[in-house]
Design an enzyme around this catalytic site. Sequence first.
Site, short mmCIF file in Angstrom:
data_model
loop_
_atom_site.label_atom_id
_atom_site.label_comp_id
_atom_site.label_asym_id
_atom_site.label_seq_id
_atom_site.Cartn_x
_atom_site.Cartn_y
_atom_site.Cartn_z
N SER A 139 -3.81 -2.82 -39.06
CA SER A 139 -2.49 -3.38 -38.79
C SER A 139 -1.58 -2.46 -38.01
CB SER A 139 -1.80 -3.76 -40.12
OG SER A 139 -2.49 -4.81 -40.74
N TYR A 152 0.06 -1.05 -48.51
CA TYR A 152 -0.62 -1.86 -47.49
C TYR A 152 -0.95 -1.00 -46.27
CZ TYR A 152 -1.12 -5.28 -43.72
OH TYR A 152 -1.57 -5.99 -42.63
#
Length: 242
Positions: A139, A152
């Site tokens: 990401s 995350y």
Amino acid sequence: MVADGAAVLLHGWEPHDAEQPWGADTAGLRTLAASLASSGGRVATAVADLTDPAAPRALVESALDEFGRLDIVVANHARSVPWASLEDLDAAEIDLSYAVNTRATLLLVKEFAAARKAAAELPNAPGADVPGRIVLLTSGQIDGPMPAEIPYAASKAALAGITPSLAAALAPHSTVNCVNPGPTDTGWADADVTASVVGTMPFGRWGRPEDAANVIAWLVGPDAGWVTGQVISSDGGWSLRT
């Protein structure tokens, strides 16, 4: 991938989505499967909680039960909560994020490799001589901070970091690559977030799902057999922003 002729097992876990501000789309997995099947695709669905260490093997077995072989894994699952800043950090959320984003991905790769090895040992096994394909998704943590989603960010960064090692472990039997799609509009962002991202994008728009899908389809196709161990940013220049 369905359009390219692949039979696809779609995985989902609605309780995670129910925790998010936008809520769960309880018909989403079935609706997507029905849409793909209506165009002639071979599509099945599986529901599994990837916090369970047994879930990756169960997903691989589901694919084998449905289609008889498994050639490709696209690990695009993720756990993310928008409140995990440093001040709010706790061990439980760190463990959950790593369990879903990192551990489950590694176990999927392990089970995929074991299934491919077992298939190759069968006489005249179809497709056994064709290298497998694995695509992970990260990401873009190296392109900008994510202070509100630290577990995350850490667990997805681990996937980019481990890609070369997995590629070396599975060569020459499978390729392993990782895609960083940058900001992608799948409907989750509110108007303020959407506007703030658009203002920094060289092309003046968010990524669309098909932008990432086209790269992944290429990586799992016949033309990418010489590409492995790479982290590929297909982000519309997000990493170039200032």
